[in-house]
Design a protein around this motif. Structure first.
Motif, short mmCIF file in Angstrom:
data_model
loop_
_atom_site.label_atom_id
_atom_site.label_comp_id
_atom_site.label_asym_id
_atom_site.label_seq_id
_atom_site.Cartn_x
_atom_site.Cartn_y
_atom_site.Cartn_z
N MET A 109 0.53 -2.03 -0.05
CA MET A 109 -0.01 -0.33 0.39
C MET A 109 0.84 1.14 0.01
O MET A 109 1.36 1.33 0.78
N ALA A 110 0.63 1.49 -0.48
CA ALA A 110 1.67 3.17 -1.02
C ALA A 110 1.06 4.51 -0.06
O ALA A 110 0.11 4.53 -0.02
N THR A 111 2.30 5.15 0.47
CA THR A 111 1.39 6.43 1.23
C THR A 111 2.27 7.18 0.63
O THR A 111 3.57 7.72 0.39
N ARG A 112 1.48 8.10 0.38
CA ARG A 112 1.92 9.63 -0.11
C ARG A 112 3.38 10.63 0.90
O ARG A 112 4.43 11.36 0.54
N GLN A 113 2.38 10.30 2.35
CA GLN A 113 3.11 11.00 3.07
C GLN A 113 3.89 10.61 4.46
O GLN A 113 3.60 10.87 5.28
N GLY A 114 4.96 9.91 4.43
CA GLY A 114 5.03 9.29 5.44
C GLY A 114 4.46 8.32 6.59
O GLY A 114 4.19 8.60 7.62
N GLY A 115 2.74 8.04 5.97
CA GLY A 115 2.35 7.23 7.23
C GLY A 115 0.35 7.93 6.99
O GLY A 115 1.16 9.49 7.12
N PHE A 116 -0.56 7.91 6.62
CA PHE A 116 -1.96 7.97 7.18
C PHE A 116 -1.38 8.68 8.87
O PHE A 116 -0.44 8.35 9.55
N GLU A 145 -4.45 -2.82 -6.81
CA GLU A 145 -3.23 -3.23 -7.46
C GLU A 145 -2.08 -1.79 -6.78
O GLU A 145 -3.03 -1.49 -7.31
N ASP A 146 -1.15 -2.44 -6.60
CA ASP A 146 -0.37 -1.13 -5.80
C ASP A 146 0.51 -0.67 -7.13
O ASP A 146 0.87 1.03 -6.72
N ALA A 147 1.06 -0.98 -8.70
CA ALA A 147 1.20 -0.12 -9.18
C ALA A 147 0.33 0.37 -10.28
O ALA A 147 -0.83 -0.84 -10.64
N PRO A 148 0.53 2.00 -10.37
CA PRO A 148 -0.30 2.13 -11.57
C PRO A 148 -0.85 1.70 -12.95
O PRO A 148 1.19 1.27 -13.59
N GLY A 149 -1.33 1.28 -13.18
CA GLY A 149 -1.42 0.74 -15.09
C GLY A 149 -2.05 1.90 -15.64
O GLY A 149 -2.00 2.60 -15.44
N VAL A 203 -6.76 4.66 -5.63
CA VAL A 203 -8.09 5.16 -4.61
C VAL A 203 -7.05 5.47 -3.45
O VAL A 203 -5.86 5.62 -3.19
N VAL A 204 -8.23 7.12 -2.96
CA VAL A 204 -7.09 7.13 -2.21
C VAL A 204 -8.05 7.86 -0.45
O VAL A 204 -9.58 7.36 -0.35
N ARG A 205 -6.96 7.61 0.28
CA ARG A 205 -7.70 8.22 1.75
C ARG A 205 -6.75 8.87 2.22
O ARG A 205 -6.40 9.50 2.23
N LEU A 206 -8.53 10.39 2.30
CA LEU A 206 -7.95 10.81 2.86
C LEU A 206 -8.61 11.71 4.29
O LEU A 206 -9.56 11.12 4.82
N ALA A 207 -7.99 12.47 4.59
CA ALA A 207 -8.50 12.24 6.45
C ALA A 207 -7.77 14.52 6.30
O ALA A 207 -6.81 14.67 6.09
N VAL A 209 -2.55 6.93 -0.68
CA VAL A 209 -2.78 6.04 -1.92
C VAL A 209 -3.37 4.38 -1.72
O VAL A 209 -2.33 3.75 -1.24
N LEU A 210 -4.34 4.05 -1.35
CA LEU A 210 -4.63 3.04 -0.78
C LEU A 210 -3.72 1.97 -2.10
O LEU A 210 -3.84 0.53 -1.92
#
Ligand SMILES: Nc1ncnc2c1ncn2[C@@H]1O[C@H](COP(=O)(O)OP(=O)(O)OP(=O)(O)O)[C@@H](O)[C@H]1O
Ligand SMILES: [Mg+2]
Length: 381
Positions: free
Chosen positions: A1-8, A292-296, A302-306, A373-374
Motif C-alpha cells: 500500500m503506497a503512502t504519499r506522506q510518510g504514513g496516514f 493493485e499497488d502499481a498504477p497501470g 483510490v485514496v484515503r483522505l483525512a 494512496v490505497l
C-alpha cells in the motif's frame, strides 16, 4: 500500500493548541511515575529464575483534575502499570509519587494510609456478594475504623451521586452490571480519594451501560476535581472521556498526546492501527480485491483522505474536480467530533488521465489534507 506522506494521519495540522499550553497557570502533578519497571518472577525464585518484564522504564505525569487514558492490546502491560500506581504491584525499579508523596518509599501502615487517597475500580467490580450495596460501600470506611453514624453520613450522598439510593439494601446478585460498577465507584470514592484508577472498568458492560458509566466518571471528575487514570483497549472510551492518552506496547509507553492530537495525527504505527480499527473506514471489499499497488495505463488511484480544522468546512472536493479536471467518486465518508476537533475522513477514487490525477494528489496535499494512496484500480471504460 503506497503512502504519499510518510504514513496516514502523520502530518495533519493541529487546529487547536494543546490543552497544556493555553497559558493557564501550571497544574500540580497528581500522579508521577519515574522510570518504573516491573518484572514478575516465579514465586520465591527471584534471584535464580528469569522473569517476565511487563513494564519497562515507564514515565508518566498526570496533572491534578485530568482524565488520562492508557490504551494497549491485551498483554501489553496495562494492568501492571495501573497496579503499580497504588502499589498493588510493587515496581521492581523506579519511583511512584501520588499527590506529592513517594509511595515507593513507604510500606506497612504508612502505605495503607497513603492508599486512602487512591480509589480503584475493576472490570469485574470485585464486590462482596454477602454484603448489601450499603455494606459494600461502607467496607473501606469500616476498615479505617470510622464510626457507624459517620459512615452513614458519608455514604448517603455517595449513593445519591451514583444513582443507587433506592438499592442500598439490595445484594450484588440483584443488580445489573452497570449498577454493580456504580456500587464499586461509590466504594472507591468512600475514602474521599484524590485519584481514581480504573482497570478496564467498562469492558464487561454493553455499549449503552458503558456510556452511562463513562458519563458518571466524567461527572465525578468535574464535580469532585478527581484525577482519573484509566486503562482500556477501547478507543471509544479514550475518545469519550480522556483529556490525554498514552499508548502502551510490550510494556513500553510508546506515544503520549492530547486526545484531539492522537485522533487526528497518531505518531506510531500502533496508534494508526488503533485509529483505523476505530474509524472502520476501509474501501468496499469488492474494490479491495481489485486494488493493485502499481498504477497501470488505465488505472485510477483510490485514496484515503483525512482532514481537520478549516479543511473540514471547505468545499475542497468540488474545487478539486473543477481545478484539476478530475472526477471524484466518493466511496465512503464520515465526520467524527473528537473533543474540540472535527476530523473528516473519506475514501475516494480519482478518475482522469494519469497527469491529472497526479495533479489532484498534489492539490490535496497542498491544502493540508493527509493523503494515503490505497492502490490503483484498472478501468477499461
Ligand atoms: N502476576 C504475574 N505473574 C507473571 N506474569 C504476569 C503477571 N501478571 C501479568 N503478567 C504478564 O505480564 C504481561 C502484562 O500483563 P498485564 O496483565 O499487565 O497486561 P494487560 O495489558 O493488562 O492485558 P489485558 O488487556 O489482557 O488485561 C503479560 O505478559 C502477562 O502474562
Ligand atoms: Mg489487564
Amino acid at each position: 500500500m503506497a503512502t504519499r506522506q510518510g504514513g496516514f494521519f502523520s502530518c495533519l495540522p493541529t487546529a487547536l493548541p494543546a490543552r497544556h499550553s493555553t497559558g493557564a497557570p501550571p497544574v500540580a502533578v497528581m500522579i508521577r511515575l519515574h522510570d518504573v519497571s516491573k518484572t514478575y518472577y516465579p514465586k520465591g525464585r527471584r534471584s535464580t529464575a528469569s522473569g517476565v518484564t511487563a513494564l519497562k522504564h515507564a514515565d508518566l505525569h498526570v496533572p491534578q483534575g485530568r482524565i488520562h487514558g492508557v490504551i494497549g492490546l491485551s498483554g501489553a502491560g496495562k494492568s501492571t502499570l495501573i497496579r503499580c500506581v497504588n502499589l498493588l504491584e510493587r515496581p521492581t525499579t523506579g519511583t511512584v509519587t501520588v499527590d506529592g508523596q513517594e509511595l515507593t518509599a513507604l510500606s506497612g501502615s504508612a502505605l495503607n494510609q497513603a492508599r486512602h487517597r487512591i480509589g480503584m475500580i475493576f472490570q469485574h467490580f470485585n464486590l462482596l456478594t454477602s454484603r448489601t450495596v450499603f455494606a459494600n460501600v461502607a467496607l473501606p470506611l469500616e476498615l479505617m475504623g470510622m464510626k457507624r453514624g459517620e459512615i452513614r453520613e458519608r455514604i448517603t450522598p455517595l449513593l445519591e451521586l451514583v444513582g443507587l439510593t433506592d438499592k442500598a439494601r439490595q445484594y450484588p446478585a440483584q443488580l445489573s452490571g452497570g449498577q454493580k460498577q456504580r456500587v464499586a465507584i461509590a466504594r472507591a470514592l468512600a475514602s474521599r480519594p484524590k485519584v481514581l484508577l480504573c482497570d478496564e472498568a467498562t469492558s464487561a458492560l454493553d455499549p449503552h451501560t458503558t456510556g452511562a458509566i463513562l458519563d458518571l466518571l466524567r461527572d465525578i471528575n468535574r464535580k469532585l476535581g478527581l484525577t482519573i487514570l484509566l486503562i482500556t483497549h477501547e478507543m471509544e472510551v479514550v475518545k469519550s472521556i480522556c483529556h490525554r492518552v498514552s499508548l502502551i506496547s510490550d510494556g513500553e509507553l510508546v506515544e503520549e498526546a492530547d486526545v484531539g492530537d492522537f485522533f487526528t495525527a497518531p505518531r506510531t504505527q500502533l496508534g494508526r492501527d488503533f485509529l483505523n480499527d476505530f474509524l472502520e473506514l476501509e474501501p468496499p471489499r469488492a474494490l479491495i480485491e481489485r486494488l493493485e499497488d502499481a498504477p497501470g495505463p488505465h488505472s485510477h488511484p483510490v485514496v484515503r483522505l483525512a482532514f481537520s480544522g478549516d479543511a473540514v468546512s471547505t468545499p475542497l472536493i468540488s474545487r478539486l474536480a473543477r481545478e484539476c479536471s478530475v472526477d471524484v467518486s466518493i466511496l465512503q465518508a464520515k465526520v467524527e467530533s473528537i473533543q474540540e476537533r472535527t476530523l473528516g475522513l473519506m475514501i475516494a477514487e480519482l478518475m482522469g488521465p494519469a497527469e491529472k490525477t497526479r495533479e489532484a494528489l498534489d492539490y490535496l496535499e497542498s491544502h493540508d489534507l493527509q493523503v494515503e494512496v490505497l492502490g490503483h484500480v484498472q478501468r477499461d471504460d
